[in-house]
Design an enzyme around this catalytic site. Structure first.
Site, PDB file in Angstrom:
ATOM      1  N   THR A   1      11.081  26.999  13.427  1.00 12.90           N
ATOM      2  CA  THR A   1      10.163  26.736  14.549  1.00 12.90           C
ATOM      3  C   THR A   1       9.286  25.549  14.175  1.00 12.90           C
ATOM      4  OG1 THR A   1       8.411  28.135  13.685  1.00 12.90           O
ATOM      5  CG2 THR A   1      10.062  29.236  15.043  1.00 12.90           C
ATOM      6  N   ASP A   2       8.437  25.116  15.086  1.00 13.25           N
ATOM      7  CA  ASP A   2       7.564  23.978  14.783  1.00 13.25           C
ATOM      8  C   ASP A   2       6.652  24.276  13.599  1.00 13.25           C
ATOM      9  OD1 ASP A   2       8.680  22.476  16.706  1.00 13.25           O
ATOM     10  OD2 ASP A   2       7.139  22.871  18.230  1.00 13.25           O
ATOM     11  N   CYS A   3       6.107  25.504  13.560  1.00 12.47           N
ATOM     12  CA  CYS A   3       5.208  25.815  12.444  1.00 12.47           C
ATOM     13  C   CYS A   3       5.950  26.323  11.206  1.00 12.47           C
ATOM     14  CB  CYS A   3       4.130  26.801  12.878  1.00 12.47           C
ATOM     15  SG  CYS A   3       4.756  28.182  13.832  1.00 12.47           S
ATOM     16  N   TYR A   4       7.165  26.877  11.408  1.00 12.20           N
ATOM     17  CA  TYR A   4       7.985  27.349  10.273  1.00 12.20           C
ATOM     18  C   TYR A   4       9.349  26.685  10.347  1.00 12.20           C
ATOM     19  CZ  TYR A   4       4.498  31.026   9.711  1.00 12.20           C
ATOM     20  OH  TYR A   4       3.338  31.713   9.501  1.00 12.20           O
ATOM     21  N   PRO A   5       9.440  25.418   9.937  1.00 13.95           N
ATOM     22  CA  PRO A   5      10.683  24.665  10.176  1.00 13.95           C
ATOM     23  C   PRO A   5      11.880  25.121   9.335  1.00 13.95           C
ATOM     24  CG  PRO A   5       9.041  23.300   9.054  1.00 13.95           C
ATOM     25  CD  PRO A   5       8.370  24.584   9.352  1.00 13.95           C
TER      26      PRO A   5
END
Lengths: 128, 502
Positions: free
Chosen positions: B128-132
């Site tokens: 994800t954007d915060c957990y790439p």
């Protein structure tokens, strides 16, 4: 006592056990056996005071006799002394002492392997 | 006379506290009386060490550089539940390894961590954007974790059923290996040394009660799952810091044919505050009654073979139908004593204090079975009542004709009044023809040991029987062995399809 008798290719050709019983006049109880065309083994139970006579009669090329003592090996580091093996074994190899510690009387073992299979801690093994 | 928790803690601090184990208590009460024992003793320690499947731990790994939200994860190949937050998981004791099966599971991961061994983490996230990051493989030890909190939903049963097997074949259960024809009995629990029998009214044990858990000073969270004190089967939810635990008191186990479980050492101190509590801690093995139940009946309500006390169970044998049957525990009494004694030592040396529970545990409620809204399909609904049978004196050729005419592979063989005596299948018939035995009697080639089902049995039980015996059909009979119908494997195939489409 229990005798572990192993046969090599030469040993399986003759009726060694029957001959030894006839020759010595000592009755034995065959507790387990696995013998095929090439080799095999059998576990015999014989009265302690007649064992020597029977073993002498059983001596034959291709036949090896060993007095079985430590059939069950008990890993006391793994064992938690739960005692589940006690009622699983119908030969009364296992019991508790007064402080609920597991005692193993290997001399009664007939090598069925059930205790090894069902010990929750995998603390038992069979030595052959 | 009353004592307060503060009075007792004062004595723990100044070293004058008198602690005994629950094993010693009954004799003390006999000798000094209830009020005498209350004056003399401050704390009774209990202990148990048995297979507690419902155990596990929350682990927090901290964030990796290039952070990942670990949605799916495996520890030494054992799946842990990752649906919590980015870098936490719950590892359940009974979860089995994807490669080693029951020889290694969640309990083994927990034991390895407590023993200081390194464990391999494999995890995946969608990115994800915060957990790439999308995957990670790493090795860690207990010391590397921020938190390792053992949280066991159901520990320390007040009492547990003893198990035997009245059936005709050996069974592999979480109570161990049960020989057919009730040739052995297994039981669990330390009897009068166990925690809950010493406080069956939950007068001191409640949320927040300090306990010994796996070597750590832990806490009772509250009632355990399946808590049923009204039926004598109370349970506790327990928690403790895994970092303080010892492999002496947490041991992984594999029950062959069943699965992985974890032996957990739990000890609870009972502060003696009043005479009522003293009376409870005077309990003996002969006062604790449980049922020997037939695990050979694979239903929720297993038949009770007889009632039994822990004294009888611990004696090594119990009588059933006039026969002495060997008993064996699957929990360790020796380790239970070690737990109670270790806890006693901690209270005596001042490293373990008493505390009031912050919330009471319900002491009367009863556990409910699953409220099932689906319909349990019975054999009678799935069986076919149009079937053909044959009698034993007919010959193989006639049997073959009947099989063809009836368009079936299974021909029950009956005697007078439709009583089942055997079965012949197309396989038996082919074999007979191949051996030129078509003139033989059906009774000469039939299988006598017929696998049957009862009409009111749940169809799932019948399906398992088909699977176990590797056969295509069961003969449905009434208790007098009269043939009522046939249950064919293809009928069960329809059932499975129907369930998937619901």
């Amino acid at each position: 006592m229990k005798l572990m008798v192993t046969f090599d290719r030469e040993g399986v050709l003759e009726a060694n056990i029957a001959n030894a019983i006839l020759k010595s006049g000592v009755p034995v109880n065959v507790e387990r056996a696995q013998i095929d065309g090439d080799d095999g083994w059998t576990l015999l139970d014989v009265a302690d005071d007649k064992a020597e006579k029977f073993i002498a009669a059983l001596r034959h090329p291709g036949v090896t006799v060993r007095i079985q003592k430590d059939a069950v090996s008990h890993n006391i580091t793994e064992c938690v002394d739960c005692g589940l093996c006690i009622s699983i074994c119908q030969k009364q190899v296992f019991s508790f002492n007064d402080s609920w510690q597991l005692q193993v009387n290997s001399e009664r073992c007939v090598l069925c392997g059930r205790c090894v299979m069902y010990c929750p801690q995998r603390a038992l093994t069979l030595q052959q | 006379m009353y004592k307060s928790i503060d009075d007792i803690n004062e004595r723990i601090r100044d070293g004058s506290v008198r602690v005994v184990t629950a094993e010693e208590m009954p004799d003390i009460v006999d000798e000094l009386g209830v009020s005498g024992a209350l004056r003399e003793v401050d704390v009774v320690t209990t202990g148990t060490f048995g297979a507690m499947c419902s155990s596990g731990a929350f682990l927090n790994f901290g964030h990796s550089e290039i952070p990942i939200r670990m949605e799916k994860m495996w520890l030494n190949g054992v799946e842990a539940y990752g649906g919590i937050a980015s870098v936490d998981c719950y590892i359940g004791a009974t979860q089995e390894s994807t490669t080693k099966g029951i020889e290694y599971g969640g309990a083994h991961v927990i034991e390895d961590l407590i023993a200081g061994k390194a464990v391999e983490l494999q995890a995946r996230g969608k990115g994800t954007d915060c957990y790439p990051r999308q995957s990670i493989t790493n090795e860690f030890t207990l010391a590397d974790l921020n938190q390792a909190v053992m949280l066991n939903p159901r520990n320390s049963y007040q009492c547990y059923n003893a198990a035997t097997n009245m059936g005709g074949r050996p069974i592999k259960t979480y109570m161990g290996y049960l020989l057919p024809g009730h040739r052995n009995i297994t039981y669990s629990g330390a009897g009068a040394l166990s925690p809950l029998p010493n406080d069956p009214t939950f007068s001191v044990i409640g949320s927040g009660t300090p306990i010994f858990l796996g070597g750590a000073n832990g806490t009772v969270v509250g009632e355990g799952t399946q808590h049923s004190p009204g039926a004598g089967f109370g349970t506790l939810m327990t928690t403790g810091d895994m970092k303080e635990m010892s492999p002496e008191y947490i041991r992984a186990a594999s029950m062959t044919g069943y699965g992985v479980t974890m032996y957990v050492g739990v000890g609870i101190p009972i502060p003696l505050l009043n005479e009522e509590i003293v009376k409870h801690t005077a309990v003996r093995d002969e006062d604790i009654v449980t049922s020997i139940v037939d695990y050979g009946t694979p239903m929720r309500d297993r038949p009770v073979v007889r009632k039994v006390t822990y004294k009888e169970l611990k004696s090594g044998s119990v009588e059933i139908d006039g026969e002495e049957i060997k008993t064996s525990p699957l929990s360790s009494y020796k380790k239970a004593r070690e737990v109670a004694n270790e806890l006693k030592a901690r209270v005596e040396n001042g490293s373990f204090l008493m505390a009031c529970a912050t919330r009471e545990i319900n002491a009367v409620k009863k556990n409910r079975p699953m409220s099932e809204h689906g319909v349990v399909r019975r054999v009678s609904e799935m069986m076919t009542s149009t079937f053909v049978t044959i009698t034993g004196e007919k010959n193989v050729k006639e049997a073959a004709t009947l099989l063809l005419k009836g368009n079936t592979n299974h021909l029950p063989v009956i005697a007078a009044e439709n009583r089942l005596i055997g079965i012949v299948t197309t396989y038996d018939i082919s074999k007979a023809f191949a051996r030129d035995e078509e003139d033989k009697c059906v009774s000469d080639i039939m299988t006598r040991n017929v696998i049957t089902a009862l009409p009111d049995e749940p169809v799932d039980l019948a399906a398992r029987r088909l699977q176990q015996h590797n056969i295509g059909a069961l003969v449905v009979v009434d208790p007098a062995k009269k043939v009522l119908g046939m249950l064919n494997s293809y009928a069960l195939g329809d059932l499975v399809g129907e369930r998937w489409h619901q």
